[in-house]
Design an enzyme around this catalytic site. Structure first.
Site, PDB file in Angstrom:
ATOM      1  N   HIS A   1      -3.893  -4.791  -0.072  1.00 45.56           N
ATOM      2  CA  HIS A   1      -3.477  -5.303   1.237  1.00 45.56           C
ATOM      3  C   HIS A   1      -3.554  -6.834   1.228  1.00 45.56           C
ATOM      4  O   HIS A   1      -4.634  -7.402   1.402  1.00 45.56           O
ATOM      5  CB  HIS A   1      -4.387  -4.751   2.345  1.00 45.56           C
ATOM      6  CG  HIS A   1      -4.138  -3.323   2.673  1.00 45.56           C
ATOM      7  ND1 HIS A   1      -3.165  -2.917   3.556  1.00 45.56           N
ATOM      8  CD2 HIS A   1      -4.717  -2.187   2.209  1.00 45.56           C
ATOM      9  CE1 HIS A   1      -3.158  -1.601   3.643  1.00 45.56           C
ATOM     10  NE2 HIS A   1      -4.099  -1.133   2.829  1.00 45.56           N
TER      11      HIS A   1
ATOM     12  N   GLU B   1      -2.601  -8.823   3.480  1.00 46.71           N
ATOM     13  CA  GLU B   1      -2.971  -9.305   4.816  1.00 46.71           C
ATOM     14  C   GLU B   1      -4.479  -9.245   5.048  1.00 46.71           C
ATOM     15  O   GLU B   1      -4.984  -9.845   6.006  1.00 46.71           O
ATOM     16  CB  GLU B   1      -2.217  -8.518   5.897  1.00 46.71           C
ATOM     17  CG  GLU B   1      -2.727  -7.130   6.186  1.00 46.71           C
ATOM     18  CD  GLU B   1      -2.308  -6.075   5.170  1.00 46.71           C
ATOM     19  OE1 GLU B   1      -2.611  -4.883   5.418  1.00 46.71           O
ATOM     20  OE2 GLU B   1      -1.699  -6.428   4.140  1.00 46.71           O
TER      21      GLU B   1
ATOM     22  N   CYS C   1       0.833  -1.199   0.000  1.00 46.36           N
ATOM     23  CA  CYS C   1       0.000   0.000   0.000  1.00 46.36           C
ATOM     24  C   CYS C   1       0.873   1.257   0.000  1.00 46.36           C
ATOM     25  O   CYS C   1       1.619   1.478  -0.944  1.00 46.36           O
ATOM     26  CB  CYS C   1      -1.006  -0.030   1.149  1.00 46.36           C
ATOM     27  SG  CYS C   1      -2.376   1.152   0.928  1.00 46.36           S
TER      28      CYS C   1
END
Length: 210
Positions: free
Chosen positions: A190, A192, A86
């Site tokens: 992202h 994650e 990001c």
């Protein structure tokens, strides 16, 4: 038994460090550390530069912690693999136009620009988007084309050299989703927060470390 690589997630005061660490540990990699200690960075096999928030604060925090010189040496001279996430990806650029003009690390030539979109497309770009993969090796070998990932951003990385763009998404315009230049990797989304597809990408990055 094969020794697991040592991974350091750069802690510079802006970022989603713990959630990134949790995702990588979920895959079974235990040698993961959140740190900005120079010795940890030097001894790592690979680095991750996370990030949420504004570009200016992110680059200023990196400078305040005197991280620019050691990161330049580790990444540019020693060719240590690094993954920006990001805002961490946007920091790889030459500069950003977010809230004025701010210099980035300039590892991959390009500008971070505001998303100027048609009215029916909201900014920030938040949510799931299919990603068109231009180069599967090494970040996307386990993901199929049009795999979807979770985005949350108002600015995007406009690379000067199109060859550095390894994936993009269609969100009114062609938005850079992933970049690579040698040992330097970055993703706008992202991983994650991207469930199985994000975990696959993390595993691909770690598997590419030699």
């Amino acid at each position: 038994m094969i020794k697991q690589p040592s991974i350091v997630i750069i802690d510079y005061g802006v970022g989603n460090t713990q959630s990134v660490a949790n995702a990588i540990k979920f895959l079974g990699y235990k040698n993961v550390k959140i740190s900005c200690d120079f010795n940890d960075i030097e001894n790592a096999d690979a680095l991750i530069l996370p990030g949420v928030g504004a570009f200016e604060e992110a680059i200023q925090n990196i400078k305040k912690r005197n991280l620019v010189e050691i990161l330049n040496y580790q990444v540019l001279d020693l060719k240590k693999p690094i993954l920006g996430i990001c805002v961490g990806m946007q920091l790889l650029a030459t500069y950003s136009e977010e809230n004025g003009k701010h210099e980035g690390l300039n590892w991959i030539k390009g500008e971070v620009k505001k998303l100027n979109l048609s009215r029916e497309f909201s900014v920030p770009h938040v949510g799931w988007n299919d990603v068109i993969i231009k180069s599967k090796d090494p970040l996307f070998t386990k993901n199929t084309d049009l795999s979807n990932f979770y985005f949350d951003h108002s600015f995007y990385f406009d690379c000067y050299d199109e060859q550095n763009v390894i994936a993009y998404c269609d969100y009114d315009i062609k938005v850079t989703a992933a970049v690579q230049k040698g040992n330097i990797f970055g993703v706008q989304f992202h991983p994650e927060k991207s469930h199985n597809n994000g975990l696959k990408m993390f595993r691909d990055f770690i598997n590419s470390i030699s």
